[in-house]
Design an enzyme around this catalytic site. Structure first.
Site, PDB file in Angstrom:
ATOM      1  N   THR A 125       0.859  -1.188   0.000  1.00  0.00           N
ATOM      2  CA  THR A 125       0.000   0.000   0.000  1.00  0.00           C
ATOM      3  C   THR A 125       0.890   1.232   0.000  1.00  0.00           C
ATOM      4  O   THR A 125       1.908   1.265   0.696  1.00  0.00           O
ATOM      5  CB  THR A 125      -0.944   0.085   1.213  1.00  0.00           C
ATOM      6  OG1 THR A 125      -1.440   1.428   1.309  1.00  0.00           O
ATOM      7  CG2 THR A 125      -0.280  -0.235   2.533  1.00  0.00           C
ATOM      8  N   ASP A 127      -0.026   3.790   1.370  1.00  0.00           N
ATOM      9  CA  ASP A 127      -0.299   4.446   2.659  1.00  0.00           C
ATOM     10  C   ASP A 127       0.681   4.031   3.754  1.00  0.00           C
ATOM     11  O   ASP A 127       0.796   4.712   4.777  1.00  0.00           O
ATOM     12  CB  ASP A 127      -1.721   4.125   3.125  1.00  0.00           C
ATOM     13  CG  ASP A 127      -2.784   4.821   2.298  1.00  0.00           C
ATOM     14  OD1 ASP A 127      -2.411   5.604   1.404  1.00  0.00           O
ATOM     15  OD2 ASP A 127      -3.981   4.578   2.538  1.00  0.00           O
ATOM     16  N   ARG A 171      -5.601   7.388   4.061  1.00  0.00           N
ATOM     17  CA  ARG A 171      -7.006   7.195   4.475  1.00  0.00           C
ATOM     18  C   ARG A 171      -7.158   7.277   5.986  1.00  0.00           C
ATOM     19  O   ARG A 171      -7.965   8.019   6.510  1.00  0.00           O
ATOM     20  CB  ARG A 171      -7.446   5.831   3.945  1.00  0.00           C
ATOM     21  CG  ARG A 171      -8.798   5.373   4.345  1.00  0.00           C
ATOM     22  CD  ARG A 171      -9.204   4.208   3.494  1.00  0.00           C
ATOM     23  NE  ARG A 171      -9.549   4.668   2.162  1.00  0.00           N
ATOM     24  CZ  ARG A 171     -10.791   5.001   1.795  1.00  0.00           C
ATOM     25  NH1 ARG A 171     -11.778   4.902   2.639  1.00  0.00           N
ATOM     26  NH2 ARG A 171     -11.032   5.414   0.578  1.00  0.00           N
ATOM     27  N   HIS A 272      -4.566  10.261  -7.558  1.00  0.00           N
ATOM     28  CA  HIS A 272      -4.004   9.000  -8.061  1.00  0.00           C
ATOM     29  C   HIS A 272      -2.651   9.168  -8.734  1.00  0.00           C
ATOM     30  O   HIS A 272      -1.987   8.156  -9.020  1.00  0.00           O
ATOM     31  CB  HIS A 272      -5.003   8.319  -8.995  1.00  0.00           C
ATOM     32  CG  HIS A 272      -6.224   7.853  -8.268  1.00  0.00           C
ATOM     33  ND1 HIS A 272      -7.322   8.644  -8.103  1.00  0.00           N
ATOM     34  CD2 HIS A 272      -6.491   6.692  -7.622  1.00  0.00           C
ATOM     35  CE1 HIS A 272      -8.233   7.998  -7.400  1.00  0.00           C
ATOM     36  NE2 HIS A 272      -7.754   6.816  -7.086  1.00  0.00           N
ATOM     37  N   GLN A 274      -0.216   9.960  -7.237  1.00  0.00           N
ATOM     38  CA  GLN A 274       0.689   9.376  -6.234  1.00  0.00           C
ATOM     39  C   GLN A 274       0.847   7.870  -6.384  1.00  0.00           C
ATOM     40  O   GLN A 274       1.758   7.268  -5.844  1.00  0.00           O
ATOM     41  CB  GLN A 274       0.153   9.641  -4.820  1.00  0.00           C
ATOM     42  CG  GLN A 274       0.121  11.096  -4.441  1.00  0.00           C
ATOM     43  CD  GLN A 274      -0.845  11.359  -3.292  1.00  0.00           C
ATOM     44  OE1 GLN A 274      -0.461  11.337  -2.132  1.00  0.00           O
ATOM     45  NE2 GLN A 274      -2.099  11.610  -3.605  1.00  0.00           N
ATOM     46  N   ARG A 275      -0.085   7.248  -7.068  1.00  0.00           N
ATOM     47  CA  ARG A 275      -0.067   5.785  -7.180  1.00  0.00           C
ATOM     48  C   ARG A 275       0.403   5.311  -8.544  1.00  0.00           C
ATOM     49  O   ARG A 275       0.571   4.118  -8.756  1.00  0.00           O
ATOM     50  CB  ARG A 275      -1.485   5.236  -6.954  1.00  0.00           C
ATOM     51  CG  ARG A 275      -1.721   4.918  -5.544  1.00  0.00           C
ATOM     52  CD  ARG A 275      -2.982   4.241  -5.178  1.00  0.00           C
ATOM     53  NE  ARG A 275      -3.888   3.726  -6.145  1.00  0.00           N
ATOM     54  CZ  ARG A 275      -5.182   3.538  -5.890  1.00  0.00           C
ATOM     55  NH1 ARG A 275      -5.665   3.867  -4.710  1.00  0.00           N
ATOM     56  NH2 ARG A 275      -5.973   3.020  -6.785  1.00  0.00           N
TER      57      ARG A 275
HETATM   58  O1  F6P Z   1      -5.282   2.442   0.170  1.00  0.00           O
HETATM   59  C1  F6P Z   1      -4.508   3.312  -0.566  1.00  0.00           C
HETATM   60  C2  F6P Z   1      -5.305   4.440  -1.069  1.00  0.00           C
HETATM   61  O2  F6P Z   1      -4.401   5.056  -1.905  1.00  0.00           O
HETATM   62  C3  F6P Z   1      -5.897   5.416  -0.039  1.00  0.00           C
HETATM   63  O3  F6P Z   1      -5.010   6.363   0.471  1.00  0.00           O
HETATM   64  C4  F6P Z   1      -7.018   6.036  -0.815  1.00  0.00           C
HETATM   65  O4  F6P Z   1      -8.015   6.561   0.018  1.00  0.00           O
HETATM   66  C5  F6P Z   1      -7.519   4.901  -1.597  1.00  0.00           C
HETATM   67  O5  F6P Z   1      -6.412   4.061  -1.841  1.00  0.00           O
HETATM   68  C6  F6P Z   1      -8.206   5.329  -2.866  1.00  0.00           C
HETATM   69  O6  F6P Z   1      -8.322   4.249  -3.716  1.00  0.00           O
HETATM   70  P1  F6P Z   1      -9.348   4.150  -4.921  1.00  0.00           P
HETATM   71  O7  F6P Z   1      -9.487   5.514  -5.486  1.00  0.00           O
HETATM   72  O8  F6P Z   1      -8.697   3.186  -5.858  1.00  0.00           O
HETATM   73  O9  F6P Z   1     -10.607   3.628  -4.345  1.00  0.00           O
END
Ligand code: F6P
Length: 351
Positions: A125, A127, A171, A272, A274-275
């Protein structure tokens, strides 16, 4: 050896590094085969999969996302879900399924293990909130993306003498916010672990801006919480998995700062971004170590274990120890962040 592998929950840079490493270890060290299930447990339940080998994994190490796809679906949403996972294990003659996922996925690993299904967990994660592991891959990449963005925001904030609020993911915990805030030299960093009073935030910003053209960066975790009764947040939507869809606190905060101080304030939501994209070297290495360690765990029939990073060593922990509680930001890191906060003009001098 035959291993099933899947990626569950939100994606995260470094997932492909884990997949690649597991495939490599199975093939080279055990002469075995890997079945890659598509879209998390959905692929197990619906028998959607592909054979993974070294050739298929060429070039994926620096790629963000997951070549297997992901979803938030899990077997216990369906009455016969665990039974169908057991049938998939049988059908594909698997020694175990390696599930790469977050806290929710580790809960599924725990339950499947209880139900006698051979599973190993790999924590992921951005997070960084999974207990029992000092770090999850994806986190360092997310922090770097935030720090780079904050560096850029500083210069434009200074030109306009603005307050720029930067909303980052997180989160339930503020690991990303605290690391990004410290690395980016934020004026204030607000996290779920330490509820904030918007009046205090405004007092500090106003005092700073009265001393000259000192633009400010306020980093706020999406899950940060105002002290009760101090600032209203809009009601959040709940998605079909029962998770609240976070986001929006940055806008509310910038609005409050504008209204209460008169300093022009704007929001950047990194979301997103960040991901996405390529993982930093640390996350590639950690993902690779986890992938190899997960295959070692399959070889040792260490089912129900999660691989983890502790004292720079890869260890196995019982997955039930890692679920049900989150790893929060340490008091030491919270304090280090606070040392750099804009001072409260009403505070008494020490001594
Ligand atoms: O769990 C990681 C995370 O990046 C959280 O910080 C964020 O709230 C969540 O995923 C959002 O994910 P999605 O937009 O895919 O539902």
């Amino acid at each position: 050896m035959r291993v099933g592998i899947l990626t569950g929950g939100g994606d995260c840079p470094g997932l492909n590094a884990v997949i690649r490493a597991a495939v490599r270890a199975v093939e080279v060290e055990h002469g075995g085969e890997v079945v890659g299930f598509h879209d998390s447990w959905r692929g197990v339940l619906e028998d959607r999969w592909e054979a993974l080998d070294i050739e298929r994994c060429r070039g994926i190490l620096p790629r963000g996302g997951t070549i297997l796809g992901t979803s938030r679906d899990q077997p216990y949403q369906e009455a016969d879900g665990a039974q169908r996972v057991a049938e998939a294990v049988e059908r594909h003659r698997l020694d175990a399924i390696v599930a790469i996922g977050g806290e929710g996925s580790m809960g599924v690993v725990k339950d499947l293990h209880r139900d006698g299904i051979p599973v190993i967990g790999v924590p992921k994660t951005i997070d960084n909130d999974i207990a029992e592991t000092e770090m999850t891959f994806g986190f360092q990449t997310a922090v770097q993306i935030c720090a780079d963005a904050i560096d850029r925001l500083h210069t434009t904030a200074e030109s306009h003498d603005r307050v720029l609020v930067v909303e980052v993911m997180g989160r339930h915990v503020g690991h990303i916010a605290v690391w990004a805030g410290i690395a980016g030299g934020a004026t204030l960093t607000l996290v779920p672990e330490d509820p904030f009073d918007v009046e205090d935030v405004c007092r500090r910003l106003l005092a700073r801006h009265r001393r000259g053209r000192w633009a400010s960066i306020v980093v706020v975790a999406e899950g940060a919480v105002p002290v009760e009764g101090t600032m209203e947040l809009p009601k959040l939507e709940v998605n079909r998995w029962g998770h609240e869809v976070l986001g929006g606190i940055g806008d509310v905060l910038a609005g409050e700062i504008n209204a209460r101080t008169g300093i022009e304030s704007r929001t950047t939501v990194l979301g997103h971004v960040q991901r996405g994209g390529t993982p930093v070297a640390f996350d590639r290495v950690l993902g690779t170590r986890f992938g190899v360690a997960a295959v070692d765990a399959v070889a040792d029939r260490a089912y129900g274990k999660m691989v983890a990073l502790q004292n720079d060593r890869i260890v196995r922990v019982a997955v039930e120890d890692a679920v049900g509680h989150l790893k929060v930001v340490s008091p030491e890191l919270l304090r280090t962040r606070a040392v750099f906060h804009a001072p409260d003009p009403t505070a008494q001098p020490p001594g």
